[in-house]
Design a protein around this motif. Structure first.
Motif: not given
Length: 159
Positions: A100-128
């Protein structure tokens, strides 16, 4: 601890050869595991003696490192299994899949990736947005300059 005569024991050099690691790496892993509560059998001189279970644990730790886990994560995980009296004699793959710990870590990595994508999109909008604001400010300044250049001064009203 006394050495049991009925089980096969190995030196750190033999373990290193068997796991295709450097002896210093085996000793480092062993030292870190001992700091986390793992216990190795020792001879009269205080040298570590490794059983098949110990070698399995070290192999699992080495596999986790090869899979991209940090050394501390790997050591903590193996030591936790040891303290919980869980054996690594099962295949490492089945433990990784059902853990279960490995499953949690995988889920956390996916969540972190989504957060990073949103952050990058937000930064792009702010620059524009910033570029558009700067453009609007420049245009306003140009219009003000143009208005001021066409406006007559008080002494020019009679001309």
């Amino acid at each position: 601890m006394n050495v049991k005569t009925d089980m096969k024991i190995y030196s750190s050099k033999e373990v290193a050869e068997r796991l295709k690691l450097q002896p210093v790496t085996v000793r480092k892993y062993s030292q870190m595991l001992e700091e986390q509560g793992y216990s190795f059998t020792k001879d009269d001189k205080g040298w570590r003696l490794y059983s098949e279970d110990d070698i399995t644990s070290l192999q699992y730790l080495s596999n986790m490192r090869a899979a991209g886990k940090t050394l501390h994560e790997s050591v903590d995980y193996v030591a936790t299994l040891y303290r919980s009296n869980l054996s690594l004699s099962q295949s490492a793959i089945s433990l990784q899949e059902s853990n279960p710990m490995m499953e949690f870590m995988k889920a956390q990595q996916e969540f972190n990736q989504k957060i990073l994508e949103r952050l990058e999109a937000s930064e792009k909008r702010q620059m524009e947005r910033d570029q558009n604001l700067l453009k609007a400010i420049r245009e306003t300044q140009e219009v003000k300059k143009l208005i001021l250049s066409k406006k007559k001064r008080w002494w020019e009203f009679w001309k």
